[in-house]
Design a protein around this motif. Sequence first.
Motif, PDB file in Angstrom:
ATOM      1  N   CYS A 250     -47.858 -14.353 105.320  1.00 26.81           N
ATOM      2  CA  CYS A 250     -46.707 -14.055 104.632  1.00 26.81           C
ATOM      3  C   CYS A 250     -45.739 -15.083 104.243  1.00 26.81           C
ATOM      4  O   CYS A 250     -46.150 -16.205 104.565  1.00 26.81           O
ATOM      5  N   ARG A 251     -44.897 -14.651 103.270  1.00 27.02           N
ATOM      6  CA  ARG A 251     -43.995 -15.836 102.942  1.00 27.02           C
ATOM      7  C   ARG A 251     -42.720 -15.626 103.455  1.00 27.02           C
ATOM      8  O   ARG A 251     -42.286 -14.401 103.639  1.00 27.02           O
ATOM      9  N   LEU A 252     -42.005 -16.746 103.838  1.00 24.28           N
ATOM     10  CA  LEU A 252     -40.907 -16.471 104.688  1.00 24.28           C
ATOM     11  C   LEU A 252     -39.530 -16.599 104.109  1.00 24.28           C
ATOM     12  O   LEU A 252     -38.727 -15.841 104.075  1.00 24.28           O
ATOM     13  N   PHE A 253     -39.260 -17.943 103.587  1.00 26.77           N
ATOM     14  CA  PHE A 253     -38.019 -18.075 103.035  1.00 26.77           C
ATOM     15  C   PHE A 253     -38.268 -19.278 101.897  1.00 26.77           C
ATOM     16  O   PHE A 253     -39.216 -19.690 101.690  1.00 26.77           O
ATOM     17  N   GLU A 254     -37.194 -19.387 101.168  1.00 24.15           N
ATOM     18  CA  GLU A 254     -37.079 -20.368 100.150  1.00 24.15           C
ATOM     19  C   GLU A 254     -36.408 -21.582 100.527  1.00 24.15           C
ATOM     20  O   GLU A 254     -35.195 -21.562 100.880  1.00 24.15           O
ATOM     21  N   LEU A 255     -36.895 -22.807 100.173  1.00 22.14           N
ATOM     22  CA  LEU A 255     -36.451 -24.001 100.126  1.00 22.14           C
ATOM     23  C   LEU A 255     -35.456 -24.295  99.083  1.00 22.14           C
ATOM     24  O   LEU A 255     -35.866 -23.839  97.744  1.00 22.14           O
ATOM     25  N   VAL A 256     -34.201 -24.563  99.087  1.00 25.95           N
ATOM     26  CA  VAL A 256     -33.273 -25.045  98.178  1.00 25.95           C
ATOM     27  C   VAL A 256     -33.137 -26.476  97.869  1.00 25.95           C
ATOM     28  O   VAL A 256     -32.650 -27.221  98.920  1.00 25.95           O
ATOM     29  N   THR A 257     -33.399 -27.366  96.754  1.00 24.99           N
ATOM     30  CA  THR A 257     -33.564 -28.490  96.786  1.00 24.99           C
ATOM     31  C   THR A 257     -32.149 -29.061  96.234  1.00 24.99           C
ATOM     32  O   THR A 257     -31.670 -28.531  94.988  1.00 24.99           O
ATOM     33  N   GLY A 258     -31.639 -29.931  96.756  1.00 29.78           N
ATOM     34  CA  GLY A 258     -29.994 -30.586  96.036  1.00 29.78           C
ATOM     35  C   GLY A 258     -30.396 -32.161  96.004  1.00 29.78           C
ATOM     36  O   GLY A 258     -31.318 -32.668  96.421  1.00 29.78           O
ATOM     37  N   VAL A 259     -29.531 -32.575  95.036  1.00 30.20           N
ATOM     38  CA  VAL A 259     -29.238 -34.078  95.109  1.00 30.20           C
ATOM     39  C   VAL A 259     -28.147 -34.423  95.850  1.00 30.20           C
ATOM     40  O   VAL A 259     -27.046 -34.161  95.435  1.00 30.20           O
ATOM     41  N   CYS A 260     -28.497 -35.402  96.985  1.00 26.08           N
ATOM     42  CA  CYS A 260     -27.466 -35.550  97.809  1.00 26.08           C
ATOM     43  C   CYS A 260     -27.117 -37.074  97.759  1.00 26.08           C
ATOM     44  O   CYS A 260     -28.180 -38.053  97.793  1.00 26.08           O
ATOM     45  N   VAL A 261     -25.794 -37.649  98.214  1.00 29.67           N
ATOM     46  CA  VAL A 261     -25.449 -39.021  98.451  1.00 29.67           C
ATOM     47  C   VAL A 261     -24.505 -38.979  99.539  1.00 29.67           C
ATOM     48  O   VAL A 261     -23.860 -37.852  99.996  1.00 29.67           O
ATOM     49  N   ALA A 262     -24.437 -40.175 100.054  1.00 33.26           N
ATOM     50  CA  ALA A 262     -23.442 -40.096 101.308  1.00 33.26           C
ATOM     51  C   ALA A 262     -21.942 -39.831 100.796  1.00 33.26           C
ATOM     52  O   ALA A 262     -21.662 -40.002  99.539  1.00 33.26           O
ATOM     53  N   ALA A 263     -21.109 -39.258 101.682  1.00 32.88           N
ATOM     54  CA  ALA A 263     -19.741 -39.109 101.457  1.00 32.88           C
ATOM     55  C   ALA A 263     -18.907 -40.248 100.832  1.00 32.88           C
ATOM     56  O   ALA A 263     -18.088 -39.893  99.799  1.00 32.88           O
ATOM     57  N   ASP A 264     -19.121 -41.273 101.241  1.00 34.39           N
ATOM     58  CA  ASP A 264     -18.446 -42.645 100.799  1.00 34.39           C
ATOM     59  C   ASP A 264     -19.210 -43.258  99.690  1.00 34.39           C
ATOM     60  O   ASP A 264     -18.900 -44.316  99.292  1.00 34.39           O
ATOM     61  N   ALA A 265     -20.408 -42.442  99.074  1.00 29.56           N
ATOM     62  CA  ALA A 265     -21.081 -43.237  97.948  1.00 29.56           C
ATOM     63  C   ALA A 265     -20.259 -43.376  96.734  1.00 29.56           C
ATOM     64  O   ALA A 265     -19.311 -42.513  96.538  1.00 29.56           O
ATOM     65  N   PRO A 266     -20.347 -44.113  95.817  1.00 26.53           N
ATOM     66  CA  PRO A 266     -19.654 -44.293  94.563  1.00 26.53           C
ATOM     67  C   PRO A 266     -19.916 -43.257  93.477  1.00 26.53           C
ATOM     68  O   PRO A 266     -19.032 -42.932  92.464  1.00 26.53           O
ATOM     69  N   TRP A 267     -21.064 -42.586  93.542  1.00 20.25           N
ATOM     70  CA  TRP A 267     -21.501 -41.594  92.582  1.00 20.25           C
ATOM     71  C   TRP A 267     -20.596 -40.069  92.858  1.00 20.25           C
ATOM     72  O   TRP A 267     -20.883 -39.589  93.997  1.00 20.25           O
TER      73      TRP A 267
END
Length: 331
Positions: free
Chosen positions: A130-147
């Motif tokens: 069976c198929r269970l769930f979907e992975l959701v991909t994001g672009v993450c950086v640290a909270a104190d990163a400059p971007w």
Amino acid sequence: MTDRRLPRPDRRQALQALAALPAAAALGLPVAAQAQAWPARPITLVLPFPAGGSFDPIVRALAEAASKDLGQAIVLMHKPGGGGVTGTAGIATMSEADGYTLAVMHNSVIRAPLVQKIAWDPRRDFTYVCRLFELVTGVCVAADAPWRTLPDLIADAKRRPGEISWGNVGAISANRITAERLARQAGVRFNMVPYKGGGEAFTALIGRHLDVYGDPGFGAQVQGGKVRLLATFTAQRMRRYPDVPTVRQYGYDYVIESPVGLVAPKGLDPKIGLRLQEAFRKASQDPVYQTQLELFDMGHGFADGEAYAAYARAQYDREVRMLAEIGFKPE
């Protein structure tokens, strides 16, 4: 006195019929009970990632809910390695298809024959449960990163080619491939870093040993304020993060569809497969499991084994095209 015993031919037939019955029936147990005897012992569920990542609590909650319906424990066995491929691959060559060993399946396993020499084929050597769930991909950086935004990150990457590190789980994941495609379209180059699991990667990201992480499982870290979500590889903005644009909205037409499911060794008895499918279908409605999906920002997406197998075959063909696009050469 009248002899009430059966005539000899009938007695012989009766004895032969009794001998032909299973031992359980001879002891007075109904035949139907024997067909329902599976599972008679605990089931092992192989999780091809280290403990401590986002998969761990999600799959554990699901397994606990399914075990209640099955009447037997489902024991998680962590077998990391190969970017989440090794553990699942281990059941592709098993000779025992008795339903007592299952594994978590994801797209990197489907892609594996296209990037390395292996002795099994994901289209033929698994039973898709069976198929269970979907992975959701994001672009993450640290909270104190400059971007603050994805364009900020890309602009900096143009100024410093190859200096900004971008992490993914495994070297051949869909997320890694899509990140490479994004970089090519944007005219930049990142230093791609493979990790064994999300827990290790987030530790590196928060500690500023990694600049960018582009994989699923970011929910708890974003909600905890340790990580900033710059964009998502989804078709629409996520309800929980209405202010976070999609990668597509920034002009890069990439949406990652990445389901997770369950497989067993090939040749599984269809009746056992259906029993497992229905148990996990019921478990997918469990409140604790659904809470874990929400916590880690995974998507609901249960489907039966036939639909999941069809997806795997189609995804294999899509992977061929994607790898060709980035010029990947198999080992």
